[in-house]
Design a protein around this motif. Sequence first.
Motif, PDB file in Angstrom:
ATOM      1  N   HIS A 318       0.870  -1.190   0.000  1.00 39.56           N
ATOM      2  CA  HIS A 318       0.000   0.000   0.000  1.00 39.56           C
ATOM      3  C   HIS A 318       0.907   1.241   0.000  1.00 39.56           C
ATOM      4  O   HIS A 318       1.994   1.182  -0.566  1.00 39.56           O
ATOM      5  N   ASP A 336      -7.646  -1.465   1.124  1.00 38.09           N
ATOM      6  CA  ASP A 336      -6.768  -1.402  -0.057  1.00 38.09           C
ATOM      7  C   ASP A 336      -5.342  -1.737   0.341  1.00 38.09           C
ATOM      8  O   ASP A 336      -4.570  -0.858   0.633  1.00 38.09           O
ATOM      9  N   GLU A 370       1.691  -2.877  -6.502  1.00 39.84           N
ATOM     10  CA  GLU A 370       0.472  -2.603  -7.277  1.00 39.84           C
ATOM     11  C   GLU A 370       0.217  -1.105  -7.334  1.00 39.84           C
ATOM     12  O   GLU A 370      -0.099  -0.549  -8.386  1.00 39.84           O
ATOM     13  N   GLU A 371       0.392  -0.468  -6.180  1.00 39.97           N
ATOM     14  CA  GLU A 371       0.112   0.974  -6.100  1.00 39.97           C
ATOM     15  C   GLU A 371       1.090   1.779  -6.958  1.00 39.97           C
ATOM     16  O   GLU A 371       0.873   2.950  -7.215  1.00 39.97           O
ATOM     17  N   TYR A 485     -10.563   6.344   0.596  1.00 40.28           N
ATOM     18  CA  TYR A 485      -9.722   5.737  -0.432  1.00 40.28           C
ATOM     19  C   TYR A 485      -8.378   6.445  -0.491  1.00 40.28           C
ATOM     20  O   TYR A 485      -8.323   7.663  -0.614  1.00 40.28           O
ATOM     21  N   HIS A 486      -7.294   5.671  -0.340  1.00 39.53           N
ATOM     22  CA  HIS A 486      -5.944   6.223  -0.332  1.00 39.53           C
ATOM     23  C   HIS A 486      -5.780   7.330   0.707  1.00 39.53           C
ATOM     24  O   HIS A 486      -5.085   8.320   0.465  1.00 39.53           O
TER      25      HIS A 486
HETATM   26 ZN    ZN Z   1      -4.829   1.531  -4.005  1.00 43.46          ZN
END
Ligand code: ZN
Length: 541
Positions: A318, A336, A370-371, A485-486
Amino acid sequence: MLKRSLVLALLLSAAVVAQNSTAAKSAAPSFDGKSWWDYVKVLAADDMEGRETGSEGLRKAESYIVEQLKNAGLEPAGVNGFYQPVKLVSRQIDESGSSLVLVRNGVEQPLVLGEDAMFSTRVDLAPEVDAPLVFAGYGLRVPEKDYDDFAGLDMKGKIAVIISGSPAEMPAALASHYQSLSERSKALHAVGAIGMISIPNPAAMDIPWSRMTLARTRPSMALADPGPDECSCIKLLATFNPADAEKLFQGSPYRFQQLADLAKERKTLPRFALNASIKARAKVIKTNVESDNIVAKLSGTDPKLKDQYVVLSAHIDHLGIGEPINGDRIYNGAMDNGSGSALILDIATSMRRAQVKTKRSILFLWVTAEEKGLLGSRYFAANPTVPKKSIVADINTDMFLPIYPLKVLTVYGLDESSLGGMVSDVAQQEGVPVQSDPEPLRNAFIRSDQYSFIRQGIPAVAMQVGYKAGTPEAATHKQWLTERYHAPSDDTNQPVDLEAAGKFEDIVQALAIKVADTPQRPQWENSSFFKRFVVVPNTGS
Ligand SMILES: [Zn+2]
């Protein structure tokens, strides 16, 4: 299905029987959400420090996962045991040595970094660029639809200014694919453009500008070896604040507001040279980073099919520690993607302990970076630890959001492959209807790790606890994106619906088993755009 506690009681006796009878086949466990949440609480705890790629916190979270896998008796399927190392290069913008200046009729107008615009280090920025600007609509080239925003424009040596999004006639899959950075880079390169300034479509922004810019000086990453089909031809990549975008359009035939109104309705956009150029100076600090994917195996039992693999993937990285919001600096990433990482860890260990037998083998894959742009999964899909042709499907879980009851399952890629029908079947058995992506503009199908598999020709699917437009769930979903989110508040203090999580987990597990046991391997639909990535024709089972 049986409750989990009952299954465990049965297992104790089944284990004894199994010693004498190899034919014993245990029922798949059923989940209540609690075991999942216990794992999320570990992976998203403050001491994992937000699991930034390359960080000590991520290493700690990964060693926790590996320990659980070992304890449960999963087989390692990485390169070093459960680990597959991924070499990355980190790029960080040094704003003190960087600048963006608009030049119009010889007059220089310096832009404020973070306020007007920000650099993106997702490409290898050139130290200096001085080039005219051209507004190229959505900046899309889609040969399948005979659609070309660059047609008739002189783009040679120019910077394309675009509004993110796509016209309404564009199918979601095509729109998503051609908005990916690698496709955009190729399209820009093909018309001779050297860079792009994108203006987020104000109607489709997940995160407000104020929060987007907080992360702008964080390092971005790329694979140290990007592979043959990535072009490094983009010299400038920047994002412009829609609230300040009129600055770009002064003296042009349109005001930005008019264009934004058209983009909101996904209407055709005009395209024209802007009467301005941009002078960019970018100072970038580069460092080498190494981070790992984790790969575990549950071997299949069918002599013919056990050398084929169903991949269950989730990203474990993350955003780490960053700018504080409301005094909190740790971006825990509970949803996430602590949620997806915990989900496949729970399924892996539970299936192993319950001695669930499948015909094909199942690979459990936790990917890094991924991020940073789906890097860990891209590396794995290009360099898998099992033969590429033996991977029959990827079922990815990223931020499945059990924040309200599971009344409908959103399936990304529902109509693209035979996996869609399999998802419908297993969800129906749980009494849950399915729907395709309700918000195609968000590009969800290419925004997570399933896309790395899709690009290798492997059928893939991803799912989320869904909502119908106009319902209270839709509002909750939107609010979650805006607020958490984030953001550091995506932590374990947020409310979750354990029953929804448990049911979702049952569905993912049932799908994995169904794909593993069905003689015919999944196939792309003939109508699917994504079928193009299949290089070697499938030969049936
Ligand atoms: Zn993300």
